[in-house]
Each structure stands twice: as C-alpha cells, then as structure tokens.
Write an enzyme that holds these catalytic residues in place. Structure first.
Site, PDB file in Angstrom:
ATOM      1  N   HIS A 268      -8.060  -4.765  -0.759  1.00  0.00           N
ATOM      2  CA  HIS A 268      -6.808  -4.055  -0.475  1.00  0.00           C
ATOM      3  C   HIS A 268      -5.900  -4.864   0.452  1.00  0.00           C
ATOM      4  CE1 HIS A 268      -4.354  -0.489  -0.804  1.00  0.00           C
ATOM      5  NE2 HIS A 268      -4.242  -0.408   0.515  1.00  0.00           N
TER       6      HIS A 268
ATOM      7  N   SER B   8       0.832  -1.195   0.000  1.00  0.00           N
ATOM      8  CA  SER B   8       0.000   0.000   0.000  1.00  0.00           C
ATOM      9  C   SER B   8       0.874   1.255   0.000  1.00  0.00           C
ATOM     10  CB  SER B   8      -0.982  -0.083   1.187  1.00  0.00           C
ATOM     11  OG  SER B   8      -1.946   0.927   1.121  1.00  0.00           O
TER      12      SER B   8
ATOM     13  N   ASP C  39     -10.176  -3.998  -5.067  1.00  0.00           N
ATOM     14  CA  ASP C  39      -9.503  -3.018  -4.197  1.00  0.00           C
ATOM     15  C   ASP C  39     -10.096  -1.627  -4.441  1.00  0.00           C
ATOM     16  OD1 ASP C  39      -7.799  -1.315  -2.865  1.00  0.00           O
ATOM     17  OD2 ASP C  39      -5.968  -2.304  -3.532  1.00  0.00           O
TER      18      ASP C  39
HETATM   19  C1  MLT Z   1      -1.330   5.977  -0.138  1.00  0.00           C
HETATM   20  O1  MLT Z   1      -1.744   6.932   0.487  1.00  0.00           O
HETATM   21  O2  MLT Z   1      -0.129   5.728  -0.336  1.00  0.00           O
HETATM   22  C2  MLT Z   1      -2.378   5.057  -0.688  1.00  0.00           C
HETATM   23  O3  MLT Z   1      -3.586   5.714  -0.743  1.00  0.00           O
HETATM   24  C3  MLT Z   1      -2.493   3.805   0.095  1.00  0.00           C
HETATM   25  C4  MLT Z   1      -2.832   4.062   1.529  1.00  0.00           C
HETATM   26  O4  MLT Z   1      -1.940   4.279   2.299  1.00  0.00           O
HETATM   27  O5  MLT Z   1      -4.018   4.048   1.891  1.00  0.00           O
END
Ligand code: MLT
Length: 213
Positions: free
Chosen positions: A187, A106, A156
């Site tokens: 996700h 992520s 996701d």
């Molecule tokens: C981010 O902010 O890098 C992406 O949206 C993934 C997350 O951290 O939720």
C-alpha cells in the site's frame, strides 16, 4: 498554513513556466504537508495546492467518512467530493490557477476519483496512487479524454485488485485516457511510483501543450 478558504491548505506557486498545477490529496492520518515533497519530486516547479481532509477518524484527517476499512459512507463521499470541487474553484480564483491535476494517495486517491466522476470539470486529470472505487452506483460523466494514471500495488491488502477494477472500467467508460499499472509493491508509495508518475506527468503536460499549439 492557509486557512481563509474552505479547507486548511498549503499553496506553493509555480516556479517554472509550463509546469503543471497539482492538487495534492493525502491519505488517512495525513495532512496538508504530507505530499508536498512528492509533488516537488514528480513535477519540479509545479504549483502545488494541498488541502487537509476535514473528516476526523479517531483524530486522523480523511477526505470522507467510512463505516469500516474499505466500506465507504457514500452519502458523505458525494457531499465531500462536491465540497472539495467547490474548494478547487475557490482556490483557482484566489491564486489564478488552471484546473489542476490531482495527485492522490489512498483515501486522497479515492476522493480524487469521486471528484472525477461527480464533478469532472474540477480536474484536468489525475494520478491515483493505490485507488479504490469510491461509489457503488457510479455516474457516467463525460471525461473527454482527461488523462488518468492509476498505480496499484500487487501486494496491497487495502486497495485490492477487485476494488480498483470497477474504477478503471468506470473511468474508461466515461472517456478518460486511462493508464493502469500494477507494481510489485504494497500500500505504501514506492520509488517506482515516483518514477512512473514523473514521466507520465511530463508526457501529459507535453500532450496538453501540443494540443493548444
Ligand atoms: C479509504 O478509506 O479511503 C481507503 O480504505 C484507504 C485508506 O484510507 O485506508
């Protein structure tokens, strides 16, 4: 917990000859402990280097600032990617490590993608779990065949297909050996991610050894 380098981090030395070195990068709200079990599962005996993101969003550690969900502060992305690449160099010196393969989830996958695009020398490859393109104006580095595995989730809601596709294209255009798979998942990391990442890493390490021999 180690704190003497520029990032608070964990370091576990390699416990097996020929095992890779992994740089573990957690998601929003995680820390340096989060991905250690994943690292041990996907690359038994690997050296593990696991920093904690320095940006706090409502108290939750991240690797760069965002303005809203999926809207990144690109100046901060660049600054933090460079800071992380400098930390990798420092940690390599301290622990005597080769360039690591990043394993990011992520937000951790997104900062790993930014490091690949901005400071390609810092990483030997990457496993990006639920990644998105972190930069609108992507530089065109020479990734010289570095292996990159991207694993997306078809359901996701955060890293949707249209936010990952430009990253797949940019990495391919930069000469990375890209493998992108979309799993029947959301996700969260699933068992399929672990199985695929484990066999991809074993084959990436095998190819690197064959190239040296
Ligand atoms: C981010 O902010 O890098 C992406 O949206 C993934 C997350 O951290 O939720």
């Amino acid at each position: 917990m180690e704190k003497t380098l520029a990032f608070t981090h964990r370091y576990e030395p390699s416990a097996r000859a020929g095992a890779p070195t992994l740089l573990l990068l957690h998601g929003t709200g995680g820390n340096e402990d989060d991905l250690l079990p994943l690292g041990r599962m996907i690359a038994p005996g690997a050296a593990l280097l696991s920093p904690r993101g320095k940006v706090l969003e409502n108290g939750m550690p991240r690797f760069f600032r965002r303005l809203a969900e999926g809207v990144f502060d690109e100046e901060d992305v660049r600054r933090r990617a460079n800071e992380l690449a400098d930390f990798i160099a420092e940690a390599r010196d301290r622990y005597g490590l080769p360039a690591p393969i990043a394993v990011g989830y992520s937000n951790g996958a997104n900062v790993a993608a930014a490091v690949l695009l901005l400071r390609p020398e810092a990483l030997d490859g990457a496993v990006l779990l639920r990644p998105m393109m972190p930069l609108r104006a992507a530089p065109a580095p020479d990734l010289g065949g570095k292996p990159v595995l991207l694993l997306s989730g078809a359901m996701d809601p955060i890293a949707a297909a249209d936010s990952t596709a430009p990253l797949v294209s940019a990495l391919g255009a930069a000469g990375a050996q890209v493998q992108h798979r979309e799993l029947a998942a959301g996700h969260e990391v699933s068992q399929a991610d672990i199985t695929i990442a484990r066999s991809w890493l074993a084959s990436a390490v095998h190819k690197a050894e064959a190239a040296i021999a």
